[in-house]
Design a protein around this motif. Sequence first.
Motif, PDB file in Angstrom:
ATOM      1  N   GLY A  77       7.075  45.400  41.155  1.00  0.00           N
ATOM      2  CA  GLY A  77       6.819  44.141  40.325  1.00  0.00           C
ATOM      3  C   GLY A  77       6.270  44.410  39.176  1.00  0.00           C
ATOM      4  O   GLY A  77       5.612  44.744  38.536  1.00  0.00           O
ATOM      5  N   LEU A  78       6.513  43.410  38.846  1.00  0.00           N
ATOM      6  CA  LEU A  78       6.307  42.911  37.402  1.00  0.00           C
ATOM      7  C   LEU A  78       5.686  41.947  37.792  1.00  0.00           C
ATOM      8  O   LEU A  78       5.062  40.817  38.073  1.00  0.00           O
ATOM      9  CB  LEU A  78       7.340  42.226  36.564  1.00  0.00           C
ATOM     10  N   PRO A  79       3.962  41.351  35.976  1.00  0.00           N
ATOM     11  CA  PRO A  79       3.046  40.601  36.334  1.00  0.00           C
ATOM     12  C   PRO A  79       3.817  38.952  36.164  1.00  0.00           C
ATOM     13  O   PRO A  79       4.697  39.579  34.334  1.00  0.00           O
ATOM     14  CB  PRO A  79       2.403  40.739  35.613  1.00  0.00           C
ATOM     15  N   TYR A  80       3.811  38.184  36.211  1.00  0.00           N
ATOM     16  CA  TYR A  80       4.097  36.739  35.996  1.00  0.00           C
ATOM     17  C   TYR A  80       3.315  35.529  36.351  1.00  0.00           C
ATOM     18  O   TYR A  80       2.764  35.645  37.380  1.00  0.00           O
ATOM     19  CB  TYR A  80       5.671  36.736  36.586  1.00  0.00           C
TER      20      TYR A  80
ATOM     21  N   ILE B  48       0.884  32.617  36.107  1.00  0.00           N
ATOM     22  CA  ILE B  48       0.872  30.799  36.792  1.00  0.00           C
ATOM     23  C   ILE B  48       1.090  30.465  35.519  1.00  0.00           C
ATOM     24  O   ILE B  48      -0.006  29.993  34.432  1.00  0.00           O
ATOM     25  CB  ILE B  48      -0.400  30.331  37.314  1.00  0.00           C
TER      26      ILE B  48
ATOM     27  N   ALA C 171       7.945  33.213  41.655  1.00  0.00           N
ATOM     28  CA  ALA C 171       8.082  34.289  40.310  1.00  0.00           C
ATOM     29  C   ALA C 171       5.982  34.240  40.348  1.00  0.00           C
ATOM     30  O   ALA C 171       4.960  35.732  40.351  1.00  0.00           O
ATOM     31  CB  ALA C 171       9.004  34.776  39.117  1.00  0.00           C
ATOM     32  N   PRO C 172       5.711  33.560  39.403  1.00  0.00           N
ATOM     33  CA  PRO C 172       4.160  33.413  39.497  1.00  0.00           C
ATOM     34  C   PRO C 172       2.912  33.515  40.785  1.00  0.00           C
ATOM     35  O   PRO C 172       1.910  33.725  40.629  1.00  0.00           O
ATOM     36  CB  PRO C 172       4.041  32.239  39.309  1.00  0.00           C
ATOM     37  N   ILE C 173       4.525  33.640  42.600  1.00  0.00           N
ATOM     38  CA  ILE C 173       2.994  33.283  43.371  1.00  0.00           C
ATOM     39  C   ILE C 173       3.387  35.041  44.327  1.00  0.00           C
ATOM     40  O   ILE C 173       2.099  35.801  44.620  1.00  0.00           O
ATOM     41  CB  ILE C 173       3.147  32.265  44.316  1.00  0.00           C
ATOM     42  N   TYR C 174       4.739  35.980  43.869  1.00  0.00           N
ATOM     43  CA  TYR C 174       4.882  37.139  44.927  1.00  0.00           C
ATOM     44  C   TYR C 174       5.062  38.001  43.102  1.00  0.00           C
ATOM     45  O   TYR C 174       5.227  37.166  42.242  1.00  0.00           O
ATOM     46  CB  TYR C 174       6.043  36.982  45.017  1.00  0.00           C
ATOM     47  N   SER C 175       4.844  39.353  43.614  1.00  0.00           N
ATOM     48  CA  SER C 175       5.390  39.884  42.227  1.00  0.00           C
ATOM     49  C   SER C 175       6.114  39.988  42.168  1.00  0.00           C
ATOM     50  O   SER C 175       7.353  40.177  43.164  1.00  0.00           O
ATOM     51  CB  SER C 175       4.449  41.129  42.391  1.00  0.00           C
ATOM     52  N   VAL C 176       7.093  39.889  41.270  1.00  0.00           N
ATOM     53  CA  VAL C 176       8.627  39.862  41.347  1.00  0.00           C
ATOM     54  C   VAL C 176       8.791  41.487  41.200  1.00  0.00           C
ATOM     55  O   VAL C 176       8.957  42.116  40.103  1.00  0.00           O
ATOM     56  CB  VAL C 176       8.663  39.480  39.225  1.00  0.00           C
ATOM     57  N   ASN C 177       9.428  41.849  41.852  1.00  0.00           N
ATOM     58  CA  ASN C 177      10.079  43.112  42.798  1.00  0.00           C
ATOM     59  C   ASN C 177      11.174  42.700  43.724  1.00  0.00           C
ATOM     60  O   ASN C 177      11.976  41.871  44.269  1.00  0.00           O
ATOM     61  CB  ASN C 177       9.033  43.377  43.318  1.00  0.00           C
TER      62      ASN C 177
END
Lengths: 294, 423
Positions: free
Chosen positions: A126-129, A131, A217-223
Amino acid sequence: MEDLFGIPAPLLFGQVLLGLINGAFYAMLSLGLAVIFGLLNIVNMAHGALFMMGAFVAWLLLDKLGLGYWWALLLSPFIVGAFGVLLEKLFISRLYKLDHLYGLLLTFGLALVIEGVFRNEFGSSGLPYRIPPELSGSWDLDFMFLPIYRAWVVIFALVACLATWLVIEKTRLGAYLRAATENAPLVQAFGVNVPRMVTLTYGAGVALAALGGVLAAPIYSVNPQMGSNLIIVVFAVVVIGGMGSILGAVLTGFGLGIVEGMTKVFYPEASATVIFVIMVIVLLARPAGLFGRA
Amino acid sequence: MATHQRGRLPSGAQLSAPGVRRRGVLAAAGALAATGTVPARAQTPTIRLGVLTDMSGTYRDPTGPGSVACTQQAAAEMASRGLSVEVLQADHQNKPDVGANIARQWYDQGVDAVVDVPTSSVALAINGIAREKNKVFLNSGAATSDLTGPACSPNTVHFTYDTYMLAKSTGAALAKAGGDTWFFVTADYAFGHALQRDTARFVEAAGGKVLGAARYPFPATTDFSAFLVQAQSSRAKVLGLANAGTDTATCIKQAREFGLTRNMRIAGLLMSFMEVHSLGLPTAQGLLMTEPFYWDLNDRTRAFSERVRPRMPGQAMPAQVQAGCYGVAMHYLKAVADMGVAAAKADGRAAVARMKAMPTDDDAFGQGRIREDGRKIHPSYLFEVKAPGESRGQWDYLKVVATTPAEEAFRPMAEGGCPLVRS
């Protein structure tokens, strides 16, 4: 502190609220699926992958072009929607005359390919995104902290669902769409370009999935797995609501979000299965779904 | 250079050569069958290592293709000393039935040792198969301490870490620092249960209390907020995350979102710097975590990491489980070289016995040994995640705050309940 069913009432309220938030994602995704199934008769198994693409496009916009959340909310559905149009033109349009199963297999295959490509390119961690600063922070509601962003998700999803319902039920374009669902050759005879309308409808359904992805995207990790984890539940939501029923998809989405949230309090181990148990019961009692026409 | 032979591989398996960088394997529903064709060298029998790992799921980045790369590195280094080694790879999809099928076929078709196997439920299944077929199981990725406890086997080596070691280092450190009440969010399968159980033991031994736990379905859970809010309302001082991979990363992200960090400390009980990489330092800073390997620990770990990086996906630094694959494969191959390839292939139990008889020494973990119960012994390090301002580069994430010596890091053999030790 007052107890309800042996659980402190504030905790229960908090869980209802959280269920509603998860329900917002179910509603948005199942809405897109219902629209696509209603008009194209395609069981779009690629919906989860396109939801994931929506989140990844948001991340890419930020990482490569420096465009933040609000731009992503606008651009990502367009970009992924355009990709959806391409998919429809290249692959899906060839299957309309065949059995449902072919569309299901094709879109399932597409989902695996899309997820595989993203997994290869970006890994699975996952990638950081983050809020957006305007929506960060939380409200203290006494019974729980409600992150402002989560409240935004529910409101935004409700507006998006309502807007889609209004377009389909109350506008001329919606009337064409509904007419084409009933009898496509007749609508074509009136001079409406039905194939183009079908393509654009698929694009719009996909754009809704992408919009859900940006919200997530800001809640879960973007994966790359984020869509496949959700899609099976969303299909169950659509089946329970009634295949192709717009209102059914939205109401069932929110409702099942709450049921799932409650299960997480009383018996968390069953929270992944409770929706399928309901699906079995609904299929036995009302095979067309709660809001479907038999 | 390692040598390969023609051969049919079970479905889900792929052949890969040391020195050839492979992109990840697509996990199609039934997985792909593939055959490899590479020049054969006759005479010396070939040792076959099958890396069975998560190529497509939540544990892919800290294990997966990186585990394959590190095993290939060991194979290449030992090949230069005259051993002929072939490395296979397959995706177990975190499902015990899929993993067990591949392992059975591999062992039947001449694979001598299965390497890595993250996901404790899959590892426990393969532990039994290796014993039944008298082959070797070199585990790096699974964490359950049962592998060297009630389920211990003369054919298995458990190399990198286990739930007891992680619990002792992170759990005891936090309990000592005043974290005397805990709430667990636990992955509902063998690994999560073991990690929660082992940590609770240390918390209670330090006079602390476990106020509650929420077990969530694995791997079907995407949103953890319901469990986090339960943890918050328990008023515990520490949130124990008995999970791993993307689940841990998502939990930490959402715990911050729901304001848990205002009055709770988060204990990521199994974390590697891969999760820190995915969360970003602003979110992860200040977290405590335990690892026996970190690329920047000393000169040897730095040298190993630089050596293996060209093989790694995205030229990433190796994570603990991946480095463990290197360490355990190196030691196995040294034992094979010592006892002779034919003898090692004929008797997996004898090969493991030889591994236990020889002291271990590799660049990733330094000197150590393997105990009678199959447990590899080395020091464990308690790390704190650096603040963004402290980090000097892309992979500079952790600083050591405490070290547990090798002999104290793992569960004493007498307490494990391993039948091998009693007899």
